[in-house]
Design a protein around this motif. Structure first.
Motif, short mmCIF file in Angstrom:
data_model
loop_
_atom_site.label_atom_id
_atom_site.label_comp_id
_atom_site.label_asym_id
_atom_site.label_seq_id
_atom_site.Cartn_x
_atom_site.Cartn_y
_atom_site.Cartn_z
N HIS A 129 2.62 3.37 6.85
CA HIS A 129 1.80 3.80 7.99
C HIS A 129 2.01 5.30 8.25
CE1 HIS A 129 1.52 -0.51 9.45
NE2 HIS A 129 0.31 -0.08 9.76
N TYR A 130 3.28 5.70 8.34
CA TYR A 130 3.59 7.08 8.68
C TYR A 130 3.14 8.05 7.59
CZ TYR A 130 6.41 6.24 12.90
OH TYR A 130 6.82 5.95 14.18
N ALA A 131 3.34 7.68 6.34
CA ALA A 131 2.93 8.56 5.24
C ALA A 131 1.42 8.70 5.19
CB ALA A 131 3.46 8.01 3.92
N ALA A 132 0.70 7.58 5.40
CA ALA A 132 -0.77 7.62 5.39
C ALA A 132 -1.29 8.45 6.55
CB ALA A 132 -1.33 6.20 5.46
N PHE A 133 -0.70 8.30 7.72
CA PHE A 133 -1.13 9.05 8.90
C PHE A 133 -0.90 10.55 8.71
CE2 PHE A 133 -0.03 11.07 12.95
CZ PHE A 133 -1.15 10.78 13.71
N ALA A 134 0.24 10.92 8.10
CA ALA A 134 0.59 12.33 7.95
C ALA A 134 -0.03 12.98 6.72
CB ALA A 134 2.12 12.47 7.90
N GLY A 135 -0.74 12.21 5.91
CA GLY A 135 -1.38 12.79 4.73
C GLY A 135 -0.42 13.09 3.60
N ARG A 136 0.65 12.32 3.48
CA ARG A 136 1.66 12.54 2.43
C ARG A 136 1.25 11.74 1.18
NH1 ARG A 136 3.75 16.91 4.93
NH2 ARG A 136 4.57 16.40 7.00
N THR A 137 0.34 12.31 0.42
CA THR A 137 -0.26 11.59 -0.72
C THR A 137 0.78 11.12 -1.73
OG1 THR A 137 -2.27 12.92 -0.45
CG2 THR A 137 -2.00 11.72 -2.53
N ARG A 138 1.70 12.00 -2.11
CA ARG A 138 2.69 11.63 -3.13
C ARG A 138 3.62 10.52 -2.62
NH1 ARG A 138 5.69 16.87 -5.10
NH2 ARG A 138 6.76 15.28 -6.35
N ILE A 139 3.96 10.58 -1.36
CA ILE A 139 4.84 9.54 -0.82
C ILE A 139 4.09 8.22 -0.69
CG2 ILE A 139 6.19 8.86 1.21
CD1 ILE A 139 7.02 11.75 1.53
N VAL A 140 2.81 8.27 -0.31
CA VAL A 140 2.00 7.05 -0.30
C VAL A 140 1.99 6.42 -1.68
CG1 VAL A 140 -0.35 6.15 -0.11
CG2 VAL A 140 0.54 7.67 1.66
N ASP A 141 1.74 7.22 -2.72
CA ASP A 141 1.73 6.71 -4.09
C ASP A 141 3.09 6.09 -4.45
OD1 ASP A 141 -0.86 7.55 -4.36
OD2 ASP A 141 -0.36 9.41 -5.41
N LEU A 142 4.17 6.78 -4.07
CA LEU A 142 5.52 6.27 -4.36
C LEU A 142 5.77 4.93 -3.68
CD1 LEU A 142 8.49 6.59 -5.34
CD2 LEU A 142 8.91 7.89 -3.23
N LEU A 143 5.44 4.83 -2.41
CA LEU A 143 5.69 3.60 -1.67
C LEU A 143 4.86 2.44 -2.23
CD1 LEU A 143 5.74 5.08 1.94
CD2 LEU A 143 7.70 4.21 0.67
N VAL A 144 3.61 2.72 -2.59
CA VAL A 144 2.76 1.67 -3.16
C VAL A 144 3.33 1.21 -4.51
CG1 VAL A 144 0.48 1.16 -4.13
CG2 VAL A 144 0.67 2.39 -1.95
N ARG A 145 3.76 2.17 -5.34
CA ARG A 145 4.36 1.81 -6.64
C ARG A 145 5.62 0.97 -6.48
NH1 ARG A 145 4.07 7.24 -7.87
NH2 ARG A 145 6.36 7.32 -8.05
N LYS A 146 6.37 1.25 -5.43
CA LYS A 146 7.63 0.54 -5.22
C LYS A 146 7.45 -0.79 -4.50
CE LYS A 146 10.40 3.56 -7.08
NZ LYS A 146 11.25 3.23 -8.25
#
Length: 360
Positions: A129-146
């Protein structure tokens, strides 16, 4: 039994040393020191009995503050002393969520490697939620992969996809949809990702979360009757101006080091007053921005400063000439609920949507 004078002296000295060591910080002092990355003080306090999950006044536990700052050494220190890597603060946040929000990818990776949960209890703001809200694309990708739960539900039942839609992060919306995020999940107000896209004037993103015919139908639909008034959703915050931020940092550092702060506090309050006056002169239209500064004269140690950006529902009579589709729609709903004429507002809403459609 009488003790020799030397023994009494030594015994008294031991008691004094033990009393000095037992002086642990209060929540405010602890928070300031951790934000400044004061590892020496953190180590001493932990050795002297500070609970490893002790919370600061506003920022969460030491591990959470360290994660938000990307301070790996400080994170290691707290974990070595028994800090719970999945500790949930009194306001429902976790270290990995704060690291994701602040874009601290190395800290996110460090926490994942040590077993941090990617999915907090249900109806809690997750790292995704927080990564998506803040626009942290690389972290969103990392969290989804994990393996983060892609449709995790926040307290208002919002999904990470809804948060990305709300903030207009097109790349993240596309990535979450491609990863299988639900586009039909609804919030506690019964709104799905498409409804959020239209509310926040994201017509291009609307096409990513719904087929064209559904978007067209939603745009042309009659506004629904006004829902019961609910508390406003949390608003996004942005940092205070550099001058205020830098003075606040210097003030905190001086406090942590035990140096005089009177002069710095006067400078800080002068900068705050100047910014308040400048903000008051700004023209406010459909989406005003409010300055929130908690500093008060005569109350040392509680200074905080931030700008809070949020949209207020405009009155029908004062709707700005350049208001966007989302503001017009809110005014239209309010007018309908109040039994006022809506023909002109409907015309303006359709015109606003048409302008968005032709934008590249």
């Amino acid at each position: 039994m009488n003790l020799p004078l030397r023994a009494l002296f030594v015994f008294g000295a031991v008691i004094l040393v033990a009393s000095a060591h037992a002086e642990l910080p209060d929540a405010s002092r602890f928070g300031r020191a951790m934000e400044l990355g004061d590892i020496r003080s953190a180590s001493r306090w932990l050795e002297e009995g500070l609970p490893p999950d002790f919370e600061a006044d506003v920022s969460g536990s030491g591990l959470m503050i360290a994660a938000a700052e990307g301070n790996i050494r400080l994170m290691e220190l707290f974990v070595e002393h028994g800090a719970d890597i999945d500790y949930v603060s009194r306001i429902g946040e976790q270290a990995i969520a704060l690291a994701a929000w602040k874009g601290r990818q190395q800290a996110v990776e460090w926490l994942i490697e040590r077993g941090a949960s990617l999915d907090p209890p249900d109806k809690t703001w997750s790292a995704l939620h927080y990564a998506a809200f803040a626009g942290r694309t690389r972290i969103v990708d990392l969290l989804v992969r994990k393996g983060a739960k892609i449709d995790a539900r926040a307290p208002n039942l919002a999904t990470p996809l809804m948060m990305a839609v709300r903030e207009g992060h097109e790349d993240i919306v596309r990535a979450l949809v491609e990863a299988g995020a639900s586009t039909t999940a609804v919030s506690d107000r019964g709104e799905n990702a498409l409804a959020w896209a239209l509310r926040y004037n994201r017509l291009k993103i609307a096409g990513l979360v719904a087929p064209p015919e559904q978007v067209a139908e939603a745009v042309n639909a009659e506004p629904a009757p006004a829902a019961p008034v609910r508390p406003p959703a949390p608003v996004a915050s942005i940092p205070a101006p550099p001058a205020v931020t830098e003075l606040l940092k210097k003030l905190r550092l001086a406090e942590a080091q035990g140096k005089p702060t009177d002069a710095l506090r006067r400078q800080f309050m002068a900068a705050v007053d100047a910014h308040r006056k400048a903000s008051a002169r700004q023209a406010v239209k459909a989406a005003p921005t409010a300055l929130v500064i908690s500093a008060k004269r005569g109350k040392a140690g509680g200074e905080r400063a931030e700008l809070v950006a949020g949209a207020a529902t405009p009155a029908v009579q004062t709707l700005a000439d350049d208001a966007g589709a989302a503001d017009i729609l809110r005014a239209l709903t309010a007018a309908q609920a109040a039994g006022q004429p809506t023909e002109e507002l409907r015309r303006r809403f359709r015109a606003a949507v048409d302008r968005i459609r032709v934008q590249p």
